[in-house]
Design a protein around this motif. Sequence first.
Motif, PDB file in Angstrom:
ATOM      1  N   TYR A  62       0.823  -1.214   0.000  1.00 27.06           N
ATOM      2  CA  TYR A  62       0.000   0.000   0.000  1.00 27.06           C
ATOM      3  C   TYR A  62       0.856   1.263   0.000  1.00 27.06           C
ATOM      4  O   TYR A  62       2.075   1.219   0.189  1.00 27.06           O
ATOM      5  CB  TYR A  62      -0.913   0.021   1.228  1.00 27.06           C
ATOM      6  N   THR A  63       0.178   2.391  -0.209  1.00 26.86           N
ATOM      7  CA  THR A  63       0.745   3.723  -0.059  1.00 26.86           C
ATOM      8  C   THR A  63       0.155   4.332   1.214  1.00 26.86           C
ATOM      9  O   THR A  63      -1.008   4.080   1.519  1.00 26.86           O
ATOM     10  CB  THR A  63       0.382   4.594  -1.285  1.00 26.86           C
ATOM     11  N   PRO A  64       0.915   5.106   1.988  1.00 28.74           N
ATOM     12  CA  PRO A  64       0.417   5.623   3.281  1.00 28.74           C
ATOM     13  C   PRO A  64      -0.821   6.509   3.166  1.00 28.74           C
ATOM     14  O   PRO A  64      -1.067   7.150   2.134  1.00 28.74           O
ATOM     15  CB  PRO A  64       1.599   6.436   3.809  1.00 28.74           C
ATOM     16  N   ARG A  65      -1.589   6.527   4.246  1.00 29.69           N
ATOM     17  CA  ARG A  65      -2.715   7.454   4.403  1.00 29.69           C
ATOM     18  C   ARG A  65      -2.733   7.980   5.837  1.00 29.69           C
ATOM     19  O   ARG A  65      -3.688   7.806   6.571  1.00 29.69           O
ATOM     20  CB  ARG A  65      -4.042   6.746   4.095  1.00 29.69           C
ATOM     21  N   GLY A  66      -1.625   8.580   6.259  1.00 32.98           N
ATOM     22  CA  GLY A  66      -1.548   9.105   7.615  1.00 32.98           C
ATOM     23  C   GLY A  66      -1.247   8.016   8.632  1.00 32.98           C
ATOM     24  O   GLY A  66      -0.948   6.870   8.298  1.00 32.98           O
ATOM     25  N   TYR A  67      -1.363   8.393   9.899  1.00 32.16           N
ATOM     26  CA  TYR A  67      -1.038   7.471  10.989  1.00 32.16           C
ATOM     27  C   TYR A  67      -2.256   6.616  11.343  1.00 32.16           C
ATOM     28  O   TYR A  67      -2.792   6.688  12.448  1.00 32.16           O
ATOM     29  CB  TYR A  67      -0.560   8.256  12.213  1.00 32.16           C
ATOM     30  N   ASN A  68      -2.665   5.788  10.402  1.00 30.06           N
ATOM     31  CA  ASN A  68      -3.806   4.905  10.657  1.00 30.06           C
ATOM     32  C   ASN A  68      -3.325   3.471  10.788  1.00 30.06           C
ATOM     33  O   ASN A  68      -2.183   3.213  11.184  1.00 30.06           O
ATOM     34  CB  ASN A  68      -4.863   5.074   9.562  1.00 30.06           C
ATOM     35  N   HIS A  69      -4.163   2.501  10.465  1.00 27.39           N
ATOM     36  CA  HIS A  69      -3.786   1.103  10.619  1.00 27.39           C
ATOM     37  C   HIS A  69      -2.654   0.699   9.659  1.00 27.39           C
ATOM     38  O   HIS A  69      -1.986  -0.308   9.879  1.00 27.39           O
ATOM     39  CB  HIS A  69      -4.999   0.196  10.431  1.00 27.39           C
ATOM     40  N   GLY A  70      -2.450   1.499   8.598  1.00 27.16           N
ATOM     41  CA  GLY A  70      -1.292   1.258   7.743  1.00 27.16           C
ATOM     42  C   GLY A  70       0.010   1.512   8.487  1.00 27.16           C
ATOM     43  O   GLY A  70       0.989   0.777   8.338  1.00 27.16           O
ATOM     44  N   TRP A  71       0.009   2.552   9.294  1.00 27.54           N
ATOM     45  CA  TRP A  71       1.170   2.848  10.140  1.00 27.54           C
ATOM     46  C   TRP A  71       1.374   1.735  11.169  1.00 27.54           C
ATOM     47  O   TRP A  71       2.515   1.349  11.448  1.00 27.54           O
ATOM     48  CB  TRP A  71       0.976   4.185  10.838  1.00 27.54           C
ATOM     49  N   ASP A  72       0.295   1.212  11.709  1.00 24.71           N
ATOM     50  CA  ASP A  72       0.402   0.153  12.719  1.00 24.71           C
ATOM     51  C   ASP A  72       1.067  -1.091  12.140  1.00 24.71           C
ATOM     52  O   ASP A  72       1.955  -1.691  12.765  1.00 24.71           O
ATOM     53  CB  ASP A  72      -0.982  -0.200  13.260  1.00 24.71           C
ATOM     54  N   ILE A  73       0.635  -1.504  10.936  1.00 28.61           N
ATOM     55  CA  ILE A  73       1.229  -2.688  10.309  1.00 28.61           C
ATOM     56  C   ILE A  73       2.687  -2.435   9.958  1.00 28.61           C
ATOM     57  O   ILE A  73       3.560  -3.300  10.138  1.00 28.61           O
ATOM     58  CB  ILE A  73       0.434  -3.086   9.051  1.00 28.61           C
ATOM     59  N   LYS A  74       2.981  -1.238   9.476  1.00 27.36           N
ATOM     60  CA  LYS A  74       4.356  -0.879   9.147  1.00 27.36           C
ATOM     61  C   LYS A  74       5.254  -0.960  10.385  1.00 27.36           C
ATOM     62  O   LYS A  74       6.384  -1.468  10.332  1.00 27.36           O
ATOM     63  CB  LYS A  74       4.376   0.532   8.561  1.00 27.36           C
ATOM     64  N   THR A  75       4.743  -0.480  11.522  1.00 28.06           N
ATOM     65  CA  THR A  75       5.512  -0.520  12.769  1.00 28.06           C
ATOM     66  C   THR A  75       5.787  -1.952  13.198  1.00 28.06           C
ATOM     67  O   THR A  75       6.897  -2.284  13.641  1.00 28.06           O
ATOM     68  CB  THR A  75       4.754   0.232  13.879  1.00 28.06           C
ATOM     69  N   ILE A  76       4.782  -2.804  13.070  1.00 29.37           N
ATOM     70  CA  ILE A  76       4.968  -4.222  13.406  1.00 29.37           C
ATOM     71  C   ILE A  76       6.022  -4.849  12.502  1.00 29.37           C
ATOM     72  O   ILE A  76       6.935  -5.549  12.963  1.00 29.37           O
ATOM     73  CB  ILE A  76       3.632  -4.983  13.285  1.00 29.37           C
TER      74      ILE A  76
END
Length: 463
Positions: A163-177
Amino acid sequence: MAQIVLPYNFTPRPYQNDLMSYMDAGGLRACAVWHRRAGKDAVAIHQIAKMAHQRRGLYWHMLPTQRQARKVVWDAFTRGGDRLIDQAFPQPLRRGDPNNTEMKIPLRCGSLYQLVGSDNYDALVGSNPIGVVFSEWSLTDPRIWDYIRPILLENGGWAVFIYTPRGYNHGWDIKTIAETQEDWFYSLKTVKDTNVITEEDISKEVRDGMPEELVEQEFYCSFSAANLGAILGQRIEKAEQEGRIVEEELLDVDGAKIIVSSDIGFRDAAAWWFWQVRADGISLVDYEEESGLEAQDWIARLANKPYDYEQIYLPHDAKAKTFATKHSALEQFLKSGLPVKVLPLMKIPDRINAARAVMPHCRFSKTMCNRGLLALREWSYVFDDRRRVFSREPDHNWASHGGDAYSYGATIVMQYVKEWNAKLERAEKKANEVKPEARGGHHAFNLEQLHADAELDRGQVRI
């Protein structure tokens, strides 16, 4: 049958090959944060083609909506003019014709490739996929991972988030994991890493009207870029910064009765916000959302809540929506004995203005309203690349149900906000009119005291 080498008629770029090599080696969890036009879905479908011939089973290629899945992949063409699905799954690999309605391709090896949307995941219940690609994960309903994860744990399946980011949402959470777990593959690629799109191309996009924030997000994979088009996103962030989103429950059992606002549907999700007006503001004490439930299911669920209801507000179309029964939602709720009213038809901009005006006065229980808060962060307009403008109405996606339900409630509690604002105006006017000697030269006072005096006269406390 002639020998076919997979991926078929597709040569991965170096950064794409890293992900594919990881999966070929037996990797089970991967996160690829790649810029726009980096070939995300081309990699996904070709990797699925390979995996499907290594282990027989069901493979899902998932996009945020069923409609997007059809548009972006099923009906897509390659640069060479071939259909993407025909390139990835040439005729000799297929067992019969593709199912155009359900977007399925049965394979001779016994596996099944299917395009699905996260917007209708209830219809997927009972399936047993062994491989899932979450394309555009940052726009996907995050609940779907909670549903699929235990299936993959049980059957040893794999998942790829691309994916491409969309702010600090669940995409950020998966990226952090993915960044912190050794058993995950992680890749972040901007245009500077891939050279697929040049700086000259991006400059042209800006000249043609693409906002700078969108450039940072789409081409440079910035999570910190503002979620452009978000309706309440910045206001939710401010509430968090000001400590108005708290972990504890906010229900005051001795306080005012609960007001409920809703956005109802059957095939779409139904969403419910629970509001409690207090002397110092408004508490959002609870949030409920589910799809596939009928009116009677919601009546039972609301009745079992530990709340004393002042009023349960249904949207104007409750008279027509049926929850798949012959009776309208309104008829069924009226028979239940719950205090129900139907709101009049409202213009969407009016509801959005109310939602924005009310937000500074609201506090949220994160424990009870987490799903609703996610929806409010993501509720947004859509940017039209061709016309270079945002849509006139919010995007109808997984976040819109919580956003609509909140905006309906905001129109109801606006009366309290107006009263508070009028009260402050009267206090300020009084401060300008009162002379210091009116209380005696030895009696000190300030504007804060005047605010308090005006409010205490009415038995209320200023927020």
